[in-house]
Design a protein around this motif. Structure first.
Motif, PDB file in Angstrom:
ATOM      1  N   ARG A 174      -9.406   5.407  -2.944  1.00  0.00           N
ATOM      2  CA  ARG A 174      -8.452   4.944  -1.933  1.00  0.00           C
ATOM      3  C   ARG A 174      -7.949   6.085  -1.055  1.00  0.00           C
ATOM      4  O   ARG A 174      -7.667   7.177  -1.528  1.00  0.00           O
ATOM      5  CB  ARG A 174      -7.321   4.220  -2.634  1.00  0.00           C
ATOM      6  N   HIS A 218      -9.726  -4.147  -4.437  1.00  0.00           N
ATOM      7  CA  HIS A 218      -8.538  -3.431  -3.980  1.00  0.00           C
ATOM      8  C   HIS A 218      -8.694  -2.958  -2.526  1.00  0.00           C
ATOM      9  O   HIS A 218      -9.739  -2.456  -2.135  1.00  0.00           O
ATOM     10  CB  HIS A 218      -8.268  -2.220  -4.875  1.00  0.00           C
ATOM     11  N   TYR A 231       0.824  -1.220   0.000  1.00  0.00           N
ATOM     12  CA  TYR A 231       0.000   0.000   0.000  1.00  0.00           C
ATOM     13  C   TYR A 231       0.858   1.270   0.000  1.00  0.00           C
ATOM     14  O   TYR A 231       0.498   2.280  -0.584  1.00  0.00           O
ATOM     15  CB  TYR A 231      -0.977  -0.023   1.182  1.00  0.00           C
ATOM     16  N   ALA A 254     -10.057  10.594  -0.112  1.00  0.00           N
ATOM     17  CA  ALA A 254      -9.655   9.669  -1.173  1.00  0.00           C
ATOM     18  C   ALA A 254      -9.048  10.428  -2.354  1.00  0.00           C
ATOM     19  O   ALA A 254      -9.426  11.562  -2.639  1.00  0.00           O
ATOM     20  CB  ALA A 254     -10.854   8.861  -1.640  1.00  0.00           C
ATOM     21  N   ASP A 292     -17.266   1.348  -7.653  1.00  0.00           N
ATOM     22  CA  ASP A 292     -16.002   0.915  -7.047  1.00  0.00           C
ATOM     23  C   ASP A 292     -15.940  -0.604  -6.925  1.00  0.00           C
ATOM     24  O   ASP A 292     -14.885  -1.209  -7.114  1.00  0.00           O
ATOM     25  CB  ASP A 292     -15.833   1.557  -5.660  1.00  0.00           C
ATOM     26  N   TRP A 326      -4.353  -2.863  -6.421  1.00  0.00           N
ATOM     27  CA  TRP A 326      -5.067  -1.882  -7.237  1.00  0.00           C
ATOM     28  C   TRP A 326      -4.840  -2.209  -8.713  1.00  0.00           C
ATOM     29  O   TRP A 326      -3.732  -2.552  -9.124  1.00  0.00           O
ATOM     30  CB  TRP A 326      -4.538  -0.487  -6.910  1.00  0.00           C
ATOM     31  N   ASN A 340      -8.903  -0.516   0.166  1.00  0.00           N
ATOM     32  CA  ASN A 340      -9.206   0.902  -0.063  1.00  0.00           C
ATOM     33  C   ASN A 340      -8.601   1.837   0.987  1.00  0.00           C
ATOM     34  O   ASN A 340      -8.554   3.047   0.795  1.00  0.00           O
ATOM     35  CB  ASN A 340     -10.707   1.138  -0.251  1.00  0.00           C
ATOM     36  N   HIS A 341      -8.139   1.299   2.098  1.00  0.00           N
ATOM     37  CA  HIS A 341      -7.323   2.079   3.033  1.00  0.00           C
ATOM     38  C   HIS A 341      -6.645   1.160   4.034  1.00  0.00           C
ATOM     39  O   HIS A 341      -7.073   0.031   4.243  1.00  0.00           O
ATOM     40  CB  HIS A 341      -8.128   3.144   3.789  1.00  0.00           C
TER      41      HIS A 341
END
Ligand code: OOG
Ligand code: NI
Length: 466
Positions: free
Chosen positions: A292, A222, A23, A270, A214, A191, A224-225
């Motif tokens: 993200r 993916h 990430y 994001a 999404d 991603w 996302n955080h």
């Protein structure tokens, strides 16, 4: 066949590390956020020796730097149930049910995490996992199209599925298999800057709800955080703009307190990222997608049913005093309301314990180790605590909060107000899709608390005398 297996706790620790490294490369701002949190935590530990001592007693100081959670959104029951099997290899079980539809987010969710305190200590990594509720797409043709697109994708590599089956039949994975499993599982969370749909389909899905686009328009769910844990979220929040990070307007959860409860969270907005959309003649067209982000959390003591009811009631009260959800415009007023409303929530551990509002872990003290003789009148928990043979520390909240989660979702879905969905929560439907029941988080805290009491009594030789 004798073979030694790697523990699921170890696999989870490796995976959590690999995910964080990935990430950082995908979203460099996350790296900045990690530095910020490390700086804040170092200064808090230096300024508050008592807190540092408490975290050392509970062992939490060791997990602080590796502690993080992530979030993904999947599209089908099949994806969710396979995800459950993949997470099981890493010792992560579904805990809790979260219904986000009242907040206008068409998903329901669970948290995959370790459940035993020893495993949480080894690696507290958890993943908030949401299932899209396709039935909430009003337009039938679009709903069917979304279902078709989702049915055609495979979010897991063939190899991770093989290794998951091997784990299930053998009861574990060898070192080589476990390492390969981590690399293979990681692919699912990557991603992909190429969408699986045309720009036109994407726009249609997006028009229904940004979240639907999404989930449906990409090869996989993916991550996302990712969210590191800070010891002082107010300091972290103030520091974000100083480091060029655009922070969310308010910190979700309870107000600042001496004795933190549950969970407080904030995030940065994001990012808009370039995406290539598919088109019929094999060419692609350029566009963007915003999904993200990065988040910071501060964890406090887990609350009992009684404590949680009080929390929910006071939070409702604070929110009812502003119109709509907290936002840039009413942020200061809202934080003030929170402070006022929560003034009645006891803010010291002794009272939280006496009133049965929170969970604790019990430890034998120096005095206890030096010699408990079991004299009369000393042998119930309360008097052992009063006489200094046993002490207690707050048990950390390991889960999420639905109102906060909705706020996190929304801050990343644009400021447009979202319609509420007039549907019921459906834990039964969620568990059917998952292929298993979710565990009750309160029962888990209760068990940890009980085990710690039993261990103390055992150590004092007082077990059986109570
Ligand atoms: C999940 C948002 C919820 C949290 O920390 O409460 C969440 C998502 O945006 O998919 O991560
Ligand atoms: Ni989160």
């Amino acid at each position: 066949m004798s073979q030694s297996f790697v523990s699921p706790d170890q696999i989870r620790a490796w995976f959590s590390r690999a995910m964080s490294d990935m990430y950082k490369l995908e979203v460099p701002l996350y790296d900045t956020l990690m530095e910020l949190v490390a700086d804040v935590n170092a200064s808090v530990l230096a300024e508050q020796p008592e807190l540092a001592a408490q975290l050392t007693r509970t062992g939490e100081i060791e997990r602080l730097d590796v502690e993080r959670h992530g979030a993904i959104r999947v599209g089908t029951a099949q994806e969710l149930s396979t995800m459950r099997r993949v997470f099981a290899v890493m010792g992560m079980q579904p805990v809790g049910y979260y219904d986000l539809s009242p907040a206008g987010v068409p998903v329901h969710s669970t948290a995959f995490r370790a459940t035993h305190e020893a495993s949480l200590q080894a690696s507290p990594f958890r993943v908030f996992t949401s299932l899209l509720r396709l039935e909430l797409i009003a337009d039938q043709a679009l709903r069917e199209k979304a279902a078709r697109i989702l049915a055609a994708r495979q979010i897991f590599t063939p190899r991770v599925l093989e290794l998951t089956e091997r784990f299930e039949t053998q009861g574990g994975l060898s070192d080589a298999d476990a390492r390969e499993f981590v690399n293979e599982a990681l692919h699912t969370f990557r991603w992909h800057s190429e969408a699986t749909v045309s720009l036109q389909d994407y726009s249609e899905l997006h028009g229904q709800h940004r979240l639907i686009a999404d989930v449906v328009a990409f090869k996989g769910p993916h991550i996302n955080h990712l969210t590191p844990r800070t010891l002082d979220i107010d300091q972290a929040q103030a520091e974000m703009p100083r480091r060029g990070i655009a922070a969310k307007a308010v910190i979700e959860g309870p107000p600042p307190r001496k004795c933190p409860i549950l969970l407080r969270q904030t995030s940065f907005k994001a990012l808009e990222e370039s995406v290539l959309f598919a088109s019929a003649n094999g060419t692609s067209s350029a566009g963007t997608h915003t999904a993200r982000f990065g988040e910071i959390e501060q964890r406090g003591v887990a609350l009992t049913r009684k404590g949680r009811d009080l929390y929910d009631q006071l939070l409702d009260m604070a929110r009812s005093r502003i119109s709509g959800a907290p936002n840039e415009g009413n942020a200061a007023a809202y934080m003030q309301n929170l402070q006022e409303c929560f003034a009645t929530f006891p803010d010291d551990y002794a009272r939280l314990r006496e009133q049965g509002l929170a969970y604790f872990r019990y430890f034998v003290t120096e005095k206890g180790r030096a010699g408990y003789t079991g004299a009369a009148g000393e042998s119930d928990l309360q008097s052992l605590v009063e006489q200094g043979y046993i002490s207690y520390e707050p048990l950390v909240y390991e889960d999420f909060l639905p109102v906060s989660a909705a706020g996190i979702f929304q801050s990343n879905l644009g400021d447009k107000a979202q319609a509420e969905y007039a549907v019921d929560a459906s834990q039964v439907a969620f568990e059917q899709a998952l292929g298993a029941p979710v565990q009750d988080e309160l029962a888990l805290y209760e068990e940890t608390q009980k085990r710690s009491i039993a261990e103390c009594l055992q150590a004092l030789g007082a077990a059986g005398r109570l």
